[in-house]
Structures are given as C-alpha cells and as structure tokens.
Enzyme design. Structure first.
Site, mmCIF file in Angstrom:
data_model
loop_
_atom_site.group_PDB
_atom_site.id
_atom_site.type_symbol
_atom_site.label_atom_id
_atom_site.label_comp_id
_atom_site.label_asym_id
_atom_site.label_seq_id
_atom_site.Cartn_x
_atom_site.Cartn_y
_atom_site.Cartn_z
ATOM 1 N N LEU A 43 0.831 -1.204 0.000
ATOM 2 C CA LEU A 43 0.000 0.000 0.000
ATOM 3 C C LEU A 43 0.861 1.249 0.000
ATOM 4 O O LEU A 43 0.637 2.191 -0.761
ATOM 5 C CB LEU A 43 -0.899 0.010 1.229
ATOM 6 C CG LEU A 43 -2.021 -1.009 1.223
ATOM 7 C CD1 LEU A 43 -2.888 -0.822 2.452
ATOM 8 C CD2 LEU A 43 -2.845 -0.874 -0.036
ATOM 9 N N ARG A 330 -5.485 -5.979 21.184
ATOM 10 C CA ARG A 330 -4.705 -7.153 20.804
ATOM 11 C C ARG A 330 -3.680 -7.577 21.842
ATOM 12 O O ARG A 330 -3.575 -8.760 22.163
ATOM 13 C CB ARG A 330 -3.963 -6.849 19.515
ATOM 14 C CG ARG A 330 -4.900 -6.753 18.367
ATOM 15 C CD ARG A 330 -4.164 -6.399 17.116
ATOM 16 N NE ARG A 330 -5.147 -6.403 16.035
ATOM 17 C CZ ARG A 330 -4.883 -6.078 14.798
ATOM 18 N NH1 ARG A 330 -3.664 -5.708 14.459
ATOM 19 N NH2 ARG A 330 -5.825 -6.127 13.880
ATOM 20 N N ARG A 435 -0.475 -1.425 17.856
ATOM 21 C CA ARG A 435 -1.292 -0.881 16.782
ATOM 22 C C ARG A 435 -2.725 -1.358 16.923
ATOM 23 O O ARG A 435 -2.970 -2.524 17.210
ATOM 24 C CB ARG A 435 -0.745 -1.332 15.429
ATOM 25 C CG ARG A 435 -1.623 -0.916 14.271
ATOM 26 C CD ARG A 435 -1.032 -1.284 12.945
ATOM 27 N NE ARG A 435 -1.036 -2.701 12.678
ATOM 28 C CZ ARG A 435 -2.094 -3.400 12.283
ATOM 29 N NH1 ARG A 435 -3.254 -2.815 12.122
ATOM 30 N NH2 ARG A 435 -1.993 -4.685 12.052
HETATM 31 C C1 LIG Z 1 -2.564 -11.438 7.824
HETATM 32 C C2 LIG Z 1 -2.547 -9.948 8.038
HETATM 33 C C3 LIG Z 1 -3.742 -9.261 8.188
HETATM 34 C C4 LIG Z 1 -3.747 -7.877 8.367
HETATM 35 N N1 LIG Z 1 -4.957 -7.237 8.508
HETATM 36 C C5 LIG Z 1 -4.952 -5.884 8.640
HETATM 37 C C6 LIG Z 1 -6.180 -5.180 8.709
HETATM 38 O O1 LIG Z 1 -7.263 -5.758 8.680
HETATM 39 N N2 LIG Z 1 -6.154 -3.831 8.817
HETATM 40 C C7 LIG Z 1 -4.981 -3.156 8.845
HETATM 41 O O2 LIG Z 1 -5.016 -1.943 8.905
HETATM 42 N N3 LIG Z 1 -3.803 -3.804 8.766
HETATM 43 C C8 LIG Z 1 -3.753 -5.148 8.670
HETATM 44 N N4 LIG Z 1 -2.554 -5.795 8.595
HETATM 45 C C9 LIG Z 1 -1.306 -5.028 8.559
HETATM 46 C C10 LIG Z 1 -1.088 -4.436 7.183
HETATM 47 O O3 LIG Z 1 -1.529 -5.322 6.198
HETATM 48 C C11 LIG Z 1 0.361 -4.130 6.899
HETATM 49 O O4 LIG Z 1 0.934 -3.507 7.962
HETATM 50 C C12 LIG Z 1 0.489 -3.223 5.704
HETATM 51 O O5 LIG Z 1 -0.233 -3.730 4.628
HETATM 52 C C13 LIG Z 1 1.925 -3.006 5.326
HETATM 53 O O6 LIG Z 1 1.984 -2.335 4.094
HETATM 54 P P1 LIG Z 1 3.342 -1.865 3.498
HETATM 55 O O7 LIG Z 1 3.035 -1.169 2.241
HETATM 56 O O8 LIG Z 1 4.102 -1.116 4.516
HETATM 57 O O9 LIG Z 1 4.202 -3.173 3.231
HETATM 58 P P2 LIG Z 1 3.902 -4.513 2.414
HETATM 59 O O10 LIG Z 1 2.557 -4.568 1.878
HETATM 60 O O11 LIG Z 1 4.385 -5.624 3.275
HETATM 61 O O12 LIG Z 1 4.855 -4.386 1.176
HETATM 62 C C14 LIG Z 1 6.213 -4.582 1.233
HETATM 63 C C15 LIG Z 1 6.752 -4.434 -0.163
HETATM 64 O O13 LIG Z 1 8.160 -4.358 -0.102
HETATM 65 C C16 LIG Z 1 8.757 -5.262 -0.984
HETATM 66 N N5 LIG Z 1 10.005 -5.676 -0.390
HETATM 67 C C17 LIG Z 1 10.233 -6.124 0.856
HETATM 68 N N6 LIG Z 1 11.537 -6.356 1.019
HETATM 69 C C18 LIG Z 1 12.139 -6.044 -0.134
HETATM 70 C C19 LIG Z 1 13.479 -6.057 -0.563
HETATM 71 N N7 LIG Z 1 14.466 -6.435 0.230
HETATM 72 N N8 LIG Z 1 13.741 -5.673 -1.832
HETATM 73 C C20 LIG Z 1 12.740 -5.270 -2.654
HETATM 74 N N9 LIG Z 1 11.469 -5.220 -2.280
HETATM 75 C C21 LIG Z 1 11.178 -5.610 -1.028
HETATM 76 C C22 LIG Z 1 7.757 -6.358 -1.151
HETATM 77 O O14 LIG Z 1 7.963 -6.959 -2.393
HETATM 78 C C23 LIG Z 1 6.457 -5.591 -1.090
HETATM 79 O O15 LIG Z 1 6.166 -5.084 -2.357
HETATM 80 C C24 LIG Z 1 -2.537 -7.178 8.420
HETATM 81 C C25 LIG Z 1 -1.341 -7.870 8.269
HETATM 82 C C26 LIG Z 1 -1.329 -9.246 8.112
HETATM 83 C C27 LIG Z 1 -0.018 -9.955 8.024
#
Ligand SMILES: Cc1cc2nc3c(=O)[nH]c(=O)nc-3n(C[C@H](O)[C@H](O)[C@H](O)COP(=O)(O)OP(=O)(O)OC[C@H]3O[C@@H](n4cnc5c(N)ncnc54)[C@H](O)[C@@H]3O)c2cc1C
Ligand code: HEM
Ligand code: FES
Lengths: 637, 259, 229
Positions: A43, A330, A435
């Site tokens: 996201l 939580r 959180r």
């Molecule tokens: C099962 C589950 C359910 C959840 N439910 C909820 C919910 O209902 N409501 C809520 O608010 N939150 C929820 N969360 C938390 C939330 O989904 C995450 O915190 C959030 O989506 C993280 O988004 P992000 O964009 O920071 O990272 P991510 O979506 O984890 O994206 C990480 C990105 O970085 C890339 N990446 C990682 N390491 C590297 C690297 N070394 N080199 C290149 N690319 C890399 C990956 O490819 C990916 O594209 C949930 C989490 C989980 C695990």
C-alpha cells in the site's frame, strides 16, 4: 544522531495544513528531471510510487514478488479505519487520533498520529474513486463496522479482503503510471544494499532474482516501503518472503532504528499443528465481534468442547475485562491467552490454544447471518484445520503479526539519512507500542498517497542537484559488498539449511522476546544469538549458483539479516524497563498482572545507531511530549 | 503418509525440462502441500541438490503467487483452494502425483514450477484501472452505488491473478482474468467513463500476449480458487462488442487524437 | 495528463474480426444462422412422412419461391455463413493450439463437457458431411437412380444404402453434440448470461439438439425399417 522530528509549530489541528503551505515545491517542469527509487509495492510503496509519478517524477519501483500486486498488504482482511463519521456515532478526527495514541499506550508522536487521522478521510474518498468495492448498504452508501475494540463504527471493509482490494486499487494506479512510462517496474528484484553518496541516499543495489545479476540504480531520493519484520519469529502471519533486509542495510548505513522490540502479537491465529509448520494464518479480529473466547476452568481438561458444561468454562476476557470483553485490544487479549495456556488450561494438541466459540451467536442470529458475515473466514479455517467452526468452536492462539518498530523517521517521513524516506510498516510509524486493528492499512495509504508526495518535493527542492555516475566509488563499493556477501554465503558449504537456523532463531525469540519478556530470558537470548549467528556463517549450506534463480540463497540472505536484527530487538527489550503496549516485561506489572508503564523514564522513542561490526549499537532517545492528550493508564476493564 | 512425486524440473526458460521422481516420506496429513515440498527441499538441500523452485508468498490463498498443476488439476484436486491452502489430507497414502507448471505460451517457464505471469500485469496496464489522480476524489458517499452491483463488482474483484484460469483452459485463454477486471470496474459508477476504452484496450493486449481463444468450456471457473464466475466473460464480450462496433464515434469523425 | 493509449483502442487499429472475441462473435452469429437452417430443414423434411406429393411439393415451393430467387438467396447466405463459420473456427483453433506449445503430461477435465471438447473434430465431421450431403442429395452423386426434382424417391434411394444412412446418423450425433454446446455457448459469446436463465438455456440447447438428432435420424431409420418406401 540528529533526532529532530521537525514537527511543525502551531496547534495540533493546524500543523499539517500549515506545514503543507510551508513546504517547498518543485517546479512542475522540473519534476521529470528527478528520479525517485521506491522499494516496495505494498500500500505504501504502490501508493507512493503512483502518486509521485502522477505529479511528474520519474519513479523506479522494486518488489521481490513476480508482480507488485502480490505485496503482503494483499493479506489484510479486516478493514481500514477512517474518521468519516458516516454512522453518526460520535466519531471525529480527534477521536480517531486519541484512540490511536491511547491504543499505542502513549508511545507515539502526537503530531504524526493527528495527521494520520486527518488524512484518513481522504483515503476512503480516493480508494472509492479508484474503484475499491467497499461493502455498501442497500441505499448504496458505504457500510461501516466496529473493529478491534473501537467504540465507534469507523472501519470500512471489502468482505474479508480489504487489504487485497486496497492494494489492487493502488496497484492499478501504479500500472497506469507504468503504461504512461512514468514508473519503471522491477518485479523479482530484491534490494540488497543502500548507496549513500556524500551523506545522502542516492541509490540501491538490487539482485535480479531471476538471473542473479546485481544492478545499481541511482536516483535523487530513495524510499523504503518494504513492510514489517514480523518474520523474525519464523512463524508469523506475514508472507514467507517478508524480510528486514532493506531496512537493515539502511540501518547499517546509519539510519536510526526505532523501538525494534515493539512487535505485535495477534490474538486470533490458527494454532501450530506440528514441527513442519511454515507459517501461521490469521483469523480476522472481526470474529471477536461475535465469537466468545474461553478455556476450561480445569487444568488439562481434554474433553471435547461440547461436553464441557457452561459452568466449567472460563470466558476469561469477559471475566477480566467486563467492559470490553472479547473485544479487548490485541496485546491484552494475546497475553491473557498466553496466561491461561501457561496455567495448563490451553486446548488442542500441545495445549497452545483457546476456543473462539460461535455457538451463542449462531443461536442468537442464526447460521445464515454468521455465514453472511464470516463465511469466507470459516471456510478458510475449515480448509486448514478440517474442522467445521459452525459445529465446533475454533481454536486460536496468538502469533507474531505486525511490527510497530522500524526505521526512525521525522514528520516528513525522512530517516536520519538525508534523502532516505521510509513509508508504511517499515518505519517506526504512528502506532506507538501497539497498533489498533485496521490502522496499518490507513497508515500505509496515508504515507503513500498523501504524505510522501508533499514531503519529497520539499527535500528535492532544498537539495542541490548533481548527478552520480555509475562508477562512483560509493556505487562500486556497494555492489562489491553485495557480491562479497553472496559469495560468502555460497562459499560456506556447511551442513545446515537456512531454514534450520531460521527456526532456531525464531523459537528463541518467541520464547524470550515474544509476548512477555524478562531480564533473565532476554539476557540468555542476547548470549545465544551471537553463537547461533556464528554457527550460521560456519555451517550453512546453500545449493545451486549465485547467477540464477536461487531460492535457498534468497532465504539465506534474509536469515542472515534476521540474525542481526534479532539481537537488536533483544537489546531494545532489555533496555526498556517498563511494560507498555505489546512490550510486556514481567518485572513491570501491577498486582493483577497488567502492564505498568513508566512515563517518567520511558516516555520516549528508543533509537538505535549502528556503530560497526562487532560493536554494541548506541541507544538514543527522542522524547515524546504530549500537548493535547494527557498520559492516562490504559484500562479496558 | 508417503507420496511419490514426479516433478517438472527445468533449469531456465530456454532449457529443456523433464520429470524427476522424488519421494516424500513420513509426511503428516495435516501438512499443507507446500510444507510437504519444503520437507522434500530440505532433504535435497542436505544432499547438496538443488531444491525444487516454486512460487509462493502469503501461504494463505490471497496473494496469488503459488500455483502448479497437480495430477492434471491446477491447484490440485480441491475446489476453490489454492496450492498453498491444499493439505495432504486431500491425498491418499502412497499416491503418485505429477507436478507441472502452468503451461501457456504467455507464461514462459522461469524455472521448475515457476512461470512468468508478467502478461497479466501488461493486460492491467492496458486499461485495468480507473484514472483518478491522487487527491482529486469527491466524497466517497457522493455517488451511491446499488448494493447488488457493488457486491457483483466485489465478486469479480476477488481475483488473485494466480493464472489458474489460463492453466486450466484447454485453449490457454485469459478471458476469465480479463473479464474479472473489466467487470469489477465496469459495474461501478466510477468505472463508467473508461468502460469501453478499457474493454477494447485490455482485450487487444490480451490477444497480443498470445493467450488462446475462449470456447466457453467453463474449465476456468472450475479451477479458479476464488470461484470467479464465467458470467463475467459474457459481460466482457458485451462490453467489447459495444466498444468495437458502436463506440468511438468522435474518434472516427475527428480523426487523430480527437480535439 | 491523460493516457493516449485508451481512446486509440476504440479506433480499430486492428480490424474488429481480427480480435479473438470478434471472430468468436462471427462464429456465434453464423452458428445461429446455421442452427436456424438445420431446424427449418428438419421441419421441412418431415414432409417425408406425408408421402411423395407433399415432399416433392415442398421442394417445388422452395425452387419457385421468389421466382426461384429465394433458394439462391438462401444458398448464398448459408454458404457465406458456413465459410465464415469454418474460417473463424479454424483460425481461433490455431490460435488456441499455439497458446499452449507444451502440453500437460496429465490432464483432468472438470466442468467442460464432452460436447464442448468435441466442437472442433465434430465440426470437421459436420463439414465433411455437408459436402457429402450436397453431392449426394442435391447433385445426385453416389446414387445411380437419382432423378432431379424427384426428391422423395431420391431420399428413399439414398437411405436404402446402409453406409449412407450410417454416415448420416453419425453426422447427426455430431450435430447434436455440436449444438448441445453451441446453442448455449453462442448466447454467452454474444454477451448474454444470467444465473437465472443459465440452466434454462443449457436445457433448451440440449432440447433442441435432441430434437434435431431424433428428427433427422428418424428419416434413414424409417427408410431402412421400411416404414417409408
Ligand atoms: C494477515 C494480516 C492481516 C492484516 N490485517 C490488517 C487489517 O485488517 N487492517 C490493517 O489496517 N492492517 C492489517 N494488517 C497489517 C497491514 O496489512 C500491513 O501492515 C500493511 O499492509 C503493510 O503495508 P506496506 O506497504 O508497509 O508493506 P507490504 O505490503 O508488506 O509491502 C512490502 C513491499 O516491499 C517489498 N520488499 C520487501 N523487502 C524487499 C526487498 N528487500 N527488496 C525489494 N522489495 C522488497 C515487497 O515486495 C512488497 O512489495 C494485516 C497484516 C497481516 C499480516
Ligand atoms: C450445420 C452446421 C453447423 C451449425 C448449425 C453450427 C453451429 C454452431 C454454433 C451455434 C456454434 C456456437 C458459437 C459460439 O460458441 O458462440 C458453433 C461453434 C463452433 N462451430 Fe459450428 N456449426 C456448424 C458447422 C460447423 C462446421 C462445419 C465446423 C467446422 C469445421 C464447425 C466448427 C465450430 C467450432 C470450432 C465452434 C466453436 C466451438 C465453441 O465455441 O465452443 N461448425 N457452431
Ligand atoms: S502463496 Fe499466496 S496464494 Fe498461495
């Protein structure tokens, strides 16, 4: 280490507006001259890449999966919060702000959290415009539900797949920019190193996971949106590939790492079934709206649940927290579950589980109503456990889920390395020590859609432009460092697989630095991790070649970083001599076993500075000052 | 339980592949299918052999990364279940299993059971979005949407992009994937302005990527782990026909680029 | 900042029928015409049971309708449809074959039907049959006693030769299968699908297919059994 958070002056409600007015702008005609590197396509990453490209910057976006659409945000089930107050139940920006600060046990920055609550409203508008099919009422307007212990209904959702739908919205916006030529996408590329030139982040080294080639990419700023490091526990609800590599490289280049010990354990996951377990599956927290949590009153009671009479059941959350009951936050629910299991009252194989029972709700609302609400979750549960939750209560147990800790950032989301921005779960974020449900999605999109597009312009406009050539010594050194590290991993040719080390690290951290911690355990972990790390570098085996798709090499590299991060987590947990949010130190609890915060000594962000191989990192503090809220003891009784 | 696996091994896109037989011994019926492969891979690694490469990430049936053809069925024998959500209790002790990658010209094999599904991203790039610049959105409740349409849109949007539809289709067609996106966006008020352009452009790209042509076998729906209905294909056909036969008046009249 | 790609797609860069869906629509529309034809053809042929006068009279009607022009219009339309139908079927088949250069070692069908899987080879049988059928009953080949215009007698002659009847019956089963899938499928291709009518439509397609098989097969059987002589 400069920990000036650059919080704008003025009253809380006006800070962001005022700041936006004061930020410097990049001339529209000049924007295309700037290249921004975005690591991550969740996201935060996809949202940020799409919005910056929309503004006119040239963006390069990287992810390790085969498509940006698979970033781990896809897995979020429950929903996303926003202070829309559509249900007219008394919500407001201030209330969302306050709930988040309180939920985080007063360990987050007021100004950031307020901004988050403020833009939450725009997020929903934007997502709807992008075609996110949120749940609706018959009148055609958006539906809301209450979630994760909130007392208002402010959670927007798309069945049990909210994260998927939000991510697809951002992914589609990203692909649109790819089609326009404004974003160049690099799937199956893993960031291995940060390139810092003259003290500024100017590039990254990535490994093409298909060919094994190393590539250096240069730009005017680097954004990390690489998600959380919950996988440090080996078993977690995170996707298998989630890793700490990107932020760990940045840490080793001098980016401060904030509150590494703040890791969230989610109360409702499917328990471990055996040795082979490779990951844990979350059962959305929304289930707690209708399910009742209980264990037998008697220790070691192995009767099937249906045979345990009502008066021999302990609905312990309802008993301990009468006003929140099954909806207690939580950290509190997780610890309560651990406590009853430690007392020998856990259910299921190994006694590591508690019941989440829908019998009463089915009796009250009927099976169809329950199916309508949770059908897909029940199906998922049945698929994994082969048990029918309409008939037998679910068994759940806490699991590592989210990391509040991460790279330290200022109000502009910039780390302590100029030009290095950190978005989403990867930063130490707005969630303090805990959180609230449905707030991570909100933060990811807030950072990506609504914060970084403004703040990056300010940085770029203030920074003199000069280009870095591909054979700059810093670039070559970074590539060489990665090559050497990979050669080292390939060259050990020992007898243990990456997974075996990984499991060992994970269970050590889970035992000693998991849901509850104490000095003796943490000290033991602190002694054992370096030994394990040493064994890793002596006895690891990796098959195949470095110059090809090599999944065991990928894993080995990630485990190597977790082995270092684990140690930092333990250090942080040890240094924080209080209990707050998810960080529960057994030494610091009240008589009835609740967390005892120490605001006098610990109302601060702990920020760790890397000082070199083999040397202890330095701990710095960013004091947290509260102007609008007063520090209260959290009570959910 | 014990299983015999005949696994497609192929070193790279241009290399020749072949089946290699492995044994999974003493695995538990409660293991997931991928956990069983993990065990086999750990064994290979300890013997100094290269583990079987397969795509996976979330392991909870939502990211769409995993997928292989198991005994002639994409994602294996269980309906509405991704490979990662499949458990060994769906198999018999002693069973022989053939594991193959998705087979499609548009999805070249990268290694072993991993294929390149970039074609799907390119189909989305062609028009699988709503052009709404960040920051320009009206209030989310400004446009009410009929619940039935919102729900149908969600049914279509549930697609995880795993590619099982293409793998299952005797024609190697990507109609279900493309139709799901066109229907998701086309059913929402926000998706109307670009509806016909989207259909025309996405189908054009889908064809150019080398997918086959749908003959309404319904194998895609049967293989789809999210149970996406072929009814969306009819919706796509209707939008495409309209796009190509009656829309575009202005362009035909004004010529290059319109006004 | 708008995307230039999308509107261009409406400008028919590629002719409509070059797209997969375009060709499928051609197949569906022509299939519908051909389906209409076989239905009417079968109903017309029921005059066999009303005796020589009725059948020959029906034939004369066809030959004299619109001063003889009606038949030719029908022939041109049908031939065009047949050509387009076969062309689109063949070209899409080649596309689909090319879409899977390496096949599966093991493959299990699930929701596809025997009918849907035999559209192509069944179509080839139909194609061969149509050629034979025209040569046989329109042009009088393979039948020493053929008399132009003497339709009833020609049909009876032809079907008395058991190999002709067998081929005819086989082809009618192929037609039945082809329409069992085709008549349902064409609605889908033309963009109509609704869960409320789906089963109904599938059953109607099957009904028509059975009707055609039973109706058409009854002719050679009646001749061979001696009920019609
Ligand atoms: C099962 C589950 C359910 C959840 N439910 C909820 C919910 O209902 N409501 C809520 O608010 N939150 C929820 N969360 C938390 C939330 O989904 C995450 O915190 C959030 O989506 C993280 O988004 P992000 O964009 O920071 O990272 P991510 O979506 O984890 O994206 C990480 C990105 O970085 C890339 N990446 C990682 N390491 C590297 C690297 N070394 N080199 C290149 N690319 C890399 C990956 O490819 C990916 O594209 C949930 C989490 C989980 C695990
Ligand atoms: C009496 C003659 C025929 C009739 C009435 C007929 C009718 C139809 C119909 C209604 C369809 C459905 C179109 C759709 O899927 O939307 C169809 C499809 C098809 N026909 Fe025919 N057809 C006839 C002859 C032939 C011949 C001679 C061939 C081939 C050589 C052929 C090959 C096909 C093929 C390959 C399909 C596509 C299969 C599919 O879409 O599932 N048909 N036909
Ligand atoms: S691994 Fe994500 S869907 Fe199977």
């Amino acid at each position: 280490m400069n920990l000036d958070a650059r919080i704008p002056q003025g009253p809380l409600e006006q800070k962001w507006a005022r700041h936006r007015a004061e930020l410097k702008l990049v001339n529209p005609a000049n924007k295309r001259k700037y290249t921004v590197l975005m690591v991550g396509s969740g996201l935060a990453g996809a949202g940020g890449a799409a919005s910056m490209a929309e503004l006119g910057y040239e963006v390069k976006c990287f992810c390790y999966q085969d498509s940006p659409r698979r970033a781990h945000s896809i897995a979020a089930q429950g929903g996303i919060n926003a202070a829309k107050n559509y249900p007219n139940d008394g919500d407001s920006v201030y209330r969302l702000f306050y709930d988040t600060v309180k939920g985080g046990d007063f360990r987050s920055r007021e100004a950031n959290v307020y901004r988050l609550a403020e833009v939450s409203v725009n997020i929903i508008d934007q997502c709807v415009a992008l075609g996110v099919p949120f749940a609706r009422e018959y009148g055609g307007l958006l539906a809301n539900r209450s979630f994760g212990g909130a007392q208002v209904s402010r959670t927007f959702y798309a069945r049990g797949q909210t994260g998927q739908q939000l991510l697809l919205g951002a992914y589609q916006a990203l692909e649109r920019q790819v089609a326009r030529g404004k974003v160049e996408m690099f799937p199956r590329h893993e960031m291995q190193e940060l390139i810092v030139v003259d003290g500024r982040a100017r590039g990254i080294v990535v490994r093409d996971l298909v060919t094994g080639e190393l590539e250096a990419h240069l730009g005017d700023a680097v954004c990390l949106a690489t998600g959380g490091y919950g996988n440090v526990f080996f078993l977690s609800t995170n996707a298998k590939g989630c890793n700490t590599t990107a932020i760990w490289r940045a840490y080793k280049h001098g980016a401060g790492f904030a509150n590494p010990a703040f890791t969230q354990i989610h109360p409702t996951c499917i328990p471990v079934t055996g040795e082979h377990q490779s990951k844990l599956t979350l059962m959305s927290e929304s289930l707690r709206n209708d399910g009742r949590i209980w264990v037998p009153k008697k220790q070691g009671d192995t009767r099937p649940p249906a045979e345990i009479p009502e008066d021999e059941r302990d609905y312990y959350l309802e008993r301990m927290y009468p006003s929140f009951g099954n909806l207690a936050p939580r950290d509190i629910s997780s610890r309560a579950a651990k406590r009853v299991c430690d007392e020998g009252r856990g259910v299921g194989p190994g006694g590591q589980g508690v019941y989440l029972d829908f019998a009463e709700a089915i009796g009250r609302l009927g099976e169809d109503a329950i199916r309508e609400k949770y059908g897909n979750l029940f199906e998922m549960y049945e698929r994994i456990t082969a048990e029918n939750p309409y008939k037998v209560p679910m068994r759940i147990y806490p699991a590592s889920h989210y990391t509040m800790g991460g790279l330290w950032v200022d109000y502009n989301l910039m780390s302590t390395i100029p030009g290095l921005f950190v978005l989403g779960e990867a930063n130490f974020s707005d969630h303090g020590a805990n959180r609230l449900g449905a707030s991570a999605l909100m933060q990811g999109l807030a950072d990506g859609y609504f914060v970084i597009p403004y703040t990056i312009g300010d940085y770029l406009a203030r920074t003199p432009r000069h280009s870095v050539s591909g054979d700059h010594p810093a670039v070559r050194a970074a590539v060489d460092a990665v090559r050497a590290r990979i050669a080292r991993l390939m060259g050990i040719k020992g007898k243990r697989t990456p997974t075996s080390f990984y499991r060992e690290l994970g269970s050590l951290l889970w035992e000693r630095c998991g849901m509850s911690r104490n000095r003796a355990g943490l000290e033991e972990a602190l002694a054992r991790i370096p030994v394990l790390r040493e064994a890793f570098w002596r006895d690891l085996t990796v098959a195949g070649e470095a110059g090809e798709l090599n999944q065991s090499l990928e894993l080995a590299g990630r485990v190597a970083d977790f082995l270092e991060l684990g140690e930092l987590m333990v250090r942080d947990a040890l240094a924080r001599e209080e209990s707050c949010g998810c960080h529960f130190r057994e030494e610091y609890q009240t008589e009835d076993g609740e967390a005892r915060r120490d605001d006098a000594r610990f109302a601060h962000v702990a920020v760790w500075e890397y000082t070199g191989e083999g040397r202890a990192p330095l701990r710095h503090e960013e004091p947290l000052t509260y102007e609008s809220v007063h520090l209260a003891t959290r009570s959910y009784k | 339980m014990n299983l015999t696996l005949h696994v497609w091994r192929q070193k790279g896109p241009r290399e020749r592949g072949r089946f290699v037989t492995y044994r999974a011994t003493d695995v538990s019926a409660d293991m997931s299918f991928l956990e069983m492969l993990d065990v086999v891979n750990e064994g290979l690694l300890l013997k100094g052999e290269e583990p079987i490469a397969f795509d996976h990430d979330c392991r909870e049936g939502i990211c769409g990364a995993c997928g292989m053809v198991i005994n002639g069925r994409p994602h294996g024998p269980k309906a509405r279940t991704t490979t990662c959500q499949l458990h060994l209790r769906s198999f018999r002790d002693g069973q022989e299993l053939w594991l193959e990658p998705w087979r499609s010209r548009a999805f070249p094999v990268v290694k072993d059971l991993i294929v390149d599904r970039g074609a799907f991203d390119r189909v989305i790039q062609a028009g699988g979005y709503i052009s709404a610049a960040i920051g320009s959105a009206p209030d989310a409740n400004a446009v009410p949407i009929r619940k039935e349409n919102a729900d149908l849109a969600m049914d279509a949007a549930a697609c995880i992009g795993c590619g099982a539809c293409v793998a299952a289709c005797p024609n190697g067609s990507a109609m279900l994937f493309t139709a799901a996106k066109i229907s998701h966006l086309g059913l929402l008020a926000q998706g109307q302005p670009e509806r016909y352009e989207r259909a025309a452009a996405m189908v054009e790209t889908m064809d150019a990527e080398g997918f086959g042509s749908c003959t309404n076998h319904n194998e895609c729906e049967a293989a789809c782990p999210k149970g996406i209905s072929v009814a969306f294909i009819a919706r796509l056909n209707a939008d495409f026909v309209r796009a190509r036969l009656t829309e575009g008046r202005r362009l035909e009249q004004v010529g290059e680029g319109g006004v | 900042m708008t995307t230039a790609t999308a509107p261009a797609a409406l400008r028919l860069k590629v002719p409509y029928v070059a797209s997969t869906i375009g060709r499928k629509v051609v197949m569906a529309v022509t299939g519908l015409v051909l389906f209409g034809f076989v239905l009417v053809h079968m109903i017309g042929n029921l005059t066999l049971y009303a005796g020589p006068e009725a059948m020959d009279g029906y034939s004369r009607f066809l030959h004299t309708f619109l001063h003889g022009g009606g038949l030719w219009i029908a022939r041109v339309v049908l031939l065009t449809c047949a050509v387009l139908h076969v062309w689109s079927a063949a070209s899409l088949t080649l596309d689909s074959w090319a879409a899977r250069p390496v096949g599966y070692r093991l493959w299990k069908a699930k929701d596809s039907t025997y009918a849907s899987r035999t559209m192509r080879w069944g179509g080839v049988i139909l194609f061969l049959f149509i050629i034979f059928h025209i040569l046989n009953l329109t042009l009088g080949h393979f039948d020493p006693g053929y008399v132009p215009g003497d339709v009833y007698a020609n049909v009876v002659h032809a079907f008395r030769q058991w190999p002709v009847s067998v081929f005819y019956i086989v082809a009618m089963f192929a037609l039945g299968l082809h329409l069992d899938h085709g008549v349902w499928s064409l609605f889908h291709t033309l963009g109509f699908s609704h869960p409320r009518y789906k089963r109904w439509l599938r059953e109607a397609a099957r009904g028509f297919a059975i009707l055609l098989v039973v109706g058409n097969c009854s002719f050679p059987i009646a001749v061979l059994a001696g009920w019609v002589r």
